[in-house]
Design a protein around this motif. Sequence first.
Motif, mmCIF file in Angstrom:
data_model
loop_
_atom_site.group_PDB
_atom_site.id
_atom_site.type_symbol
_atom_site.label_atom_id
_atom_site.label_comp_id
_atom_site.label_asym_id
_atom_site.label_seq_id
_atom_site.Cartn_x
_atom_site.Cartn_y
_atom_site.Cartn_z
ATOM 1 N N VAL A 37 0.814 -1.117 -0.020
ATOM 2 C CA VAL A 37 0.252 -0.456 0.165
ATOM 3 C C VAL A 37 0.903 1.785 0.325
ATOM 4 O O VAL A 37 0.025 2.049 -0.844
ATOM 5 N N LEU A 38 2.186 1.225 0.414
ATOM 6 C CA LEU A 38 2.945 2.152 0.729
ATOM 7 C C LEU A 38 3.978 2.508 -0.227
ATOM 8 O O LEU A 38 4.085 3.641 -0.912
ATOM 9 N N THR A 39 4.160 1.552 -1.409
ATOM 10 C CA THR A 39 4.647 1.375 -2.885
ATOM 11 C C THR A 39 3.326 2.124 -3.753
ATOM 12 O O THR A 39 3.554 3.160 -4.271
ATOM 13 N N ALA A 40 2.020 1.692 -3.330
ATOM 14 C CA ALA A 40 0.939 1.843 -4.294
ATOM 15 C C ALA A 40 1.377 3.920 -4.165
ATOM 16 O O ALA A 40 0.636 4.341 -5.101
ATOM 17 N N ARG A 41 1.058 4.545 -3.028
ATOM 18 C CA ARG A 41 1.106 5.855 -2.267
ATOM 19 C C ARG A 41 2.542 6.451 -3.028
ATOM 20 O O ARG A 41 2.513 7.669 -3.425
ATOM 21 N N ALA A 42 3.389 5.390 -2.852
ATOM 22 C CA ALA A 42 4.871 6.242 -3.184
ATOM 23 C C ALA A 42 5.133 6.417 -4.781
ATOM 24 O O ALA A 42 5.982 6.998 -5.467
ATOM 25 N N GLN A 43 3.867 5.704 -5.691
ATOM 26 C CA GLN A 43 4.394 5.836 -6.835
ATOM 27 C C GLN A 43 2.828 6.579 -7.564
ATOM 28 O O GLN A 43 2.241 5.695 -8.169
ATOM 29 N N PRO A 44 2.819 7.487 -7.826
ATOM 30 C CA PRO A 44 0.808 8.084 -7.625
ATOM 31 C C PRO A 44 1.079 7.532 -9.178
ATOM 32 O O PRO A 44 -0.514 7.910 -9.467
ATOM 33 N N VAL A 45 1.530 7.952 -10.100
ATOM 34 C CA VAL A 45 1.716 8.361 -11.216
ATOM 35 C C VAL A 45 0.828 6.643 -11.330
ATOM 36 O O VAL A 45 0.233 6.644 -12.393
ATOM 37 N N ALA A 46 2.445 6.129 -11.290
ATOM 38 C CA ALA A 46 1.661 4.489 -11.879
ATOM 39 C C ALA A 46 0.426 3.529 -12.201
ATOM 40 O O ALA A 46 -0.702 2.436 -11.301
ATOM 41 N N THR A 47 0.224 4.008 -9.830
ATOM 42 C CA THR A 47 -0.439 3.438 -9.671
ATOM 43 C C THR A 47 -2.128 3.774 -10.247
ATOM 44 O O THR A 47 -2.972 4.061 -10.294
ATOM 45 N N ALA A 48 -1.794 5.615 -9.961
ATOM 46 C CA ALA A 48 -2.688 6.410 -10.783
ATOM 47 C C ALA A 48 -3.540 6.053 -12.151
ATOM 48 O O ALA A 48 -4.755 5.533 -12.483
ATOM 49 N N THR A 49 -2.339 4.968 -13.311
ATOM 50 C CA THR A 49 -2.721 5.199 -14.824
ATOM 51 C C THR A 49 -3.182 3.971 -14.566
ATOM 52 O O THR A 49 -4.339 3.526 -15.540
ATOM 53 N N ALA A 50 -2.907 3.105 -13.502
ATOM 54 C CA ALA A 50 -3.333 1.602 -13.579
ATOM 55 C C ALA A 50 -4.642 1.692 -13.451
ATOM 56 O O ALA A 50 -6.067 1.075 -13.225
ATOM 57 N N ALA A 51 -5.217 2.745 -12.588
ATOM 58 C CA ALA A 51 -6.052 3.091 -11.417
ATOM 59 C C ALA A 51 -7.386 3.373 -12.818
ATOM 60 O O ALA A 51 -8.541 2.542 -12.427
ATOM 61 N N LEU A 52 -6.820 4.337 -13.315
ATOM 62 C CA LEU A 52 -8.007 5.250 -14.187
ATOM 63 C C LEU A 52 -7.769 4.104 -15.757
ATOM 64 O O LEU A 52 -8.865 3.368 -16.697
ATOM 65 N N LEU A 330 -8.970 -2.098 -7.349
ATOM 66 C CA LEU A 330 -10.079 -1.419 -6.435
ATOM 67 C C LEU A 330 -10.635 0.039 -6.692
ATOM 68 O O LEU A 330 -11.622 0.228 -6.646
ATOM 69 N N ALA A 331 -9.353 0.941 -7.169
ATOM 70 C CA ALA A 331 -9.384 2.308 -7.127
ATOM 71 C C ALA A 331 -10.598 2.288 -7.778
ATOM 72 O O ALA A 331 -11.720 2.831 -8.236
ATOM 73 N N GLY A 332 -9.623 2.056 -9.121
ATOM 74 C CA GLY A 332 -10.491 2.332 -10.676
ATOM 75 C C GLY A 332 -11.770 1.304 -11.023
ATOM 76 O O GLY A 332 -12.674 1.879 -11.346
ATOM 77 N N ALA A 333 -12.072 0.698 -10.478
ATOM 78 C CA ALA A 333 -13.838 -0.497 -10.474
ATOM 79 C C ALA A 333 -14.606 0.298 -9.639
ATOM 80 O O ALA A 333 -15.461 0.844 -9.835
ATOM 81 N N VAL A 334 -14.200 0.822 -8.642
ATOM 82 C CA VAL A 334 -15.218 1.664 -8.126
ATOM 83 C C VAL A 334 -15.532 3.051 -8.439
ATOM 84 O O VAL A 334 -16.300 3.496 -8.879
ATOM 85 N N LEU A 335 -14.208 3.639 -9.089
ATOM 86 C CA LEU A 335 -14.496 4.752 -9.971
ATOM 87 C C LEU A 335 -15.003 4.558 -10.732
ATOM 88 O O LEU A 335 -15.949 5.207 -11.501
ATOM 89 N N GLY A 336 -15.045 3.727 -11.562
ATOM 90 C CA GLY A 336 -14.920 3.077 -13.070
ATOM 91 C C GLY A 336 -17.007 2.777 -12.930
ATOM 92 O O GLY A 336 -17.792 3.299 -13.457
ATOM 93 N N ALA A 337 -17.230 2.306 -12.001
ATOM 94 C CA ALA A 337 -18.913 1.676 -11.627
ATOM 95 C C ALA A 337 -19.826 3.039 -11.326
ATOM 96 O O ALA A 337 -20.408 3.271 -11.669
#
Length: 391
Positions: A37-52, A330-337
């Motif tokens: 989880v900390l890694t996901a927060r530390a890499q916002p660009v990669a995490t946000a891209t995957a979530a998008l 999970l973040a992307g699924a909730v946002l997309g739904a």
Amino acid sequence: MTSTRAVPSDATAGVEQRTRGALTGRPRAAALVRDGVLTARAQPVATATAALVVALVTLVTLLTTGRAAATEAEVVASIDAVGTRLVVATDTTGEAGIDPATVAAIAELSSVTWVFGLGPATDVENVAAGHAGPAPLRALVGGLPSDVALAGGRAPATPDEVVVGSSAATALRMPDVAGALSDGARRYAAVGLVEGTGPLSFLDDGALRMAAPDEDVPLRYVYVLAASATHAQDVADAVRALVVADAPSAVDVSVSSGALELRDVIAGRLGASSRQTMAGVLGVGLVLVTVTMLGAVAGRRRDFGRRRALGATRSAVVSLVLVQSSCAGLAGAVLGAASGLAVLSATGVAWPTAQFVAGVMVLAALVTLVGSVPPAVAAARADPVRILRVP
């Protein structure tokens, strides 16, 4: 000179203990999840891209397959009306002698919504209107079905009370459905007005009386409503087995086969199109997630190399990558739904079922996990010596 050795404090000892735990190569699951989880927060660009990417997959799936699923449900529901689910057992000769106990036996079936039987017809007239009429009167076994609307008055409570159909009330000159009917040998009190719809509209043309519990009325018709159109044929087979009659060969059990075939064709075509669209969207999403996570893993290759050099196992590295991708999924699924349902509401399209929406979200999250497996395995199998080598 005597050398002294510093005794570590409790805080220092705790840090050393956690460090040793991290270097054992088998960190606890909670620690891996927290680190991911900390890694996901530390890499916002990669995490946000995957979530998008996951959000777009979920959004497109709901706007295409979800819309088609809602349309399919509406179309099938309209075809699944009483007409496609109605099973009718008919005394074709008038001498089959269908036992009224058949109604109670059929009512015990779990796939039956309601069942009632009708006896032979006798003509009745309005006593108070110069013998206006006539209209057919039949004995009712099993009670009024829920698909017959009671437009006025109440249902009959005794064998001497009747309900009159809307068309029969006009013929009998009983606009208020109040008065007495007679068949020449017996008088009945009219207590209600009924309106049949669809295949039960024939009830508008006559009157119904409640059969007495001990009355042995030979039934001419038995109407059975299956719980769903897909069960109609099974219900028809059960009705054939349960009908008790003096001459069973004279009883014909029919079901609307044409409507059932139409239902299956429409549901099959719409369902096949929806599944193909969903498969295509999920496939594209899988590729995009894989490419995105490959880039994220490439950006952390030295971090993974240090972890491997310090003793982290390959499974620990794989777990870190999968946890990071799960957060994005999970973040992307909730946002997309949420976005998909909002768009459907704004365009006036009916929502798909909650089970469908939940299934799409789960599939989108699974696509994220599956797409992250190759990058995770590549990161775990990389040689830490080559990664950390100083040129």
